[in-house]
Design a protein around this motif. Sequence first.
Motif, PDB file in Angstrom:
ATOM      1  N   MET A   1       0.889  -1.321   0.077  1.00 27.59           N
ATOM      2  CA  MET A   1       0.154   0.026   0.097  1.00 27.59           C
ATOM      3  C   MET A   1       0.800   1.479  -0.040  1.00 27.59           C
ATOM      4  O   MET A   1       2.025   1.347   0.538  1.00 27.59           O
ATOM      5  CB  MET A   1      -0.993  -0.040   1.241  1.00 27.59           C
ATOM      6  CG  MET A   1      -2.012  -1.204   1.297  1.00 27.59           C
ATOM      7  SD  MET A   1      -2.949  -0.745   2.785  1.00 27.59           S
ATOM      8  CE  MET A   1      -4.248  -1.924   2.529  1.00 27.59           C
ATOM      9  N   GLY A   2       0.249   2.233  -0.896  1.00 22.22           N
ATOM     10  CA  GLY A   2       0.972   3.607  -0.580  1.00 22.22           C
ATOM     11  C   GLY A   2       0.063   4.550   0.511  1.00 22.22           C
ATOM     12  O   GLY A   2      -1.058   4.074   0.607  1.00 22.22           O
ATOM     13  N   PHE A   3       0.506   5.208   1.023  1.00 19.65           N
ATOM     14  CA  PHE A   3       0.035   6.053   2.184  1.00 19.65           C
ATOM     15  C   PHE A   3       0.317   7.685   2.052  1.00 19.65           C
ATOM     16  O   PHE A   3       1.109   8.024   2.582  1.00 19.65           O
ATOM     17  CB  PHE A   3       0.306   5.636   3.585  1.00 19.65           C
ATOM     18  CG  PHE A   3      -0.632   6.189   4.434  1.00 19.65           C
ATOM     19  CD1 PHE A   3      -1.789   5.524   4.916  1.00 19.65           C
ATOM     20  CD2 PHE A   3      -0.364   7.291   5.180  1.00 19.65           C
ATOM     21  CE1 PHE A   3      -2.754   5.920   5.795  1.00 19.65           C
ATOM     22  CE2 PHE A   3      -1.323   7.753   6.261  1.00 19.65           C
ATOM     23  CZ  PHE A   3      -2.334   6.848   6.683  1.00 19.65           C
ATOM     24  N   PRO A   4      -0.412   8.119   0.927  1.00 20.99           N
ATOM     25  CA  PRO A   4      -0.082   9.476   0.470  1.00 20.99           C
ATOM     26  C   PRO A   4      -1.009  10.481   1.419  1.00 20.99           C
ATOM     27  O   PRO A   4      -2.079  10.454   1.758  1.00 20.99           O
ATOM     28  CB  PRO A   4      -0.675   9.640  -0.754  1.00 20.99           C
ATOM     29  CG  PRO A   4      -1.711   8.587  -0.940  1.00 20.99           C
ATOM     30  CD  PRO A   4      -1.402   7.447  -0.291  1.00 20.99           C
ATOM     31  N   ARG A   5      -0.194  11.493   1.832  1.00 23.69           N
ATOM     32  CA  ARG A   5      -0.862  12.692   2.338  1.00 23.69           C
ATOM     33  C   ARG A   5      -0.541  13.989   1.601  1.00 23.69           C
ATOM     34  O   ARG A   5       0.474  13.946   0.910  1.00 23.69           O
ATOM     35  CB  ARG A   5      -0.208  12.986   3.859  1.00 23.69           C
ATOM     36  CG  ARG A   5      -0.442  11.898   4.733  1.00 23.69           C
ATOM     37  CD  ARG A   5      -1.605  11.543   5.276  1.00 23.69           C
ATOM     38  NE  ARG A   5      -2.600  12.803   5.521  1.00 23.69           N
ATOM     39  CZ  ARG A   5      -3.318  13.568   4.730  1.00 23.69           C
ATOM     40  NH1 ARG A   5      -3.763  12.620   3.722  1.00 23.69           N
ATOM     41  NH2 ARG A   5      -3.833  14.393   5.111  1.00 23.69           N
ATOM     42  N   GLY A   6      -1.607  14.795   1.364  1.00 24.54           N
ATOM     43  CA  GLY A   6      -1.453  15.862   0.560  1.00 24.54           C
ATOM     44  C   GLY A   6      -0.898  17.319   1.432  1.00 24.54           C
ATOM     45  O   GLY A   6      -1.046  17.163   2.497  1.00 24.54           O
ATOM     46  N   ALA A   7       0.019  17.758   0.754  1.00 23.32           N
ATOM     47  CA  ALA A   7       0.739  18.895   1.359  1.00 23.32           C
ATOM     48  C   ALA A   7      -0.216  19.887   1.853  1.00 23.32           C
ATOM     49  O   ALA A   7       0.216  20.656   2.852  1.00 23.32           O
ATOM     50  CB  ALA A   7       1.658  19.620   0.280  1.00 23.32           C
TER      51      ALA A   7
END
Length: 196
Positions: free
Chosen positions: A141-147
Amino acid sequence: RANVYPTREFLARGRQDTSIKACCHCQAENETCSYITGYYPAIQEARIKRHNIICELLMDEAKKKDWVVFQERLVRDAQNELYKPDLVFVKEDQAIVVDVMIRYENKETSLADAAAEKVKKYQHLREQVQEITNVNNVKFMGFPRGAHGKWHAGNYKLLKDLGLSSSRQEKMAWRLSNWALFSSGDIVHMFVSRSR
């Protein structure tokens, strides 16, 4: 958050021929919020800290649910190339390989694209992860957070798989979103402070 911070690129809009868009510190081609929060070299330590705190928050939640956590475990693929996923969660016969990132949301699919990139980057390591963790069922899984603080809906899948209740998932989403947003603001402040 509204992407209207007065970077050189922003101030040059509509005046391309007469304005300088290059970074005032390192002469990168475009001084944008995306560049400042994600690439400007002198603030790399702050970006690493922002990333690591998100990893630590996820690890703390996983450990409360009795997951064993490997952080930045070195894994070599069949071609002997080295990889270092951020987190590997192991419990019973399940392993979840997670890579955390903070991505500037410059289009609607930025975070979904980032998650897919991370899965593609690591999924060929299935056999190696099975060997390291001694489990058969491996997820990537990727766990992206938005800046800007945007939350990727796919992140709920990881929180649910870790065993968090719905209310705890919402609290974590809120906390992680705020952290990403405020730390991005701090990074912009550091960049501006270097100009003084």
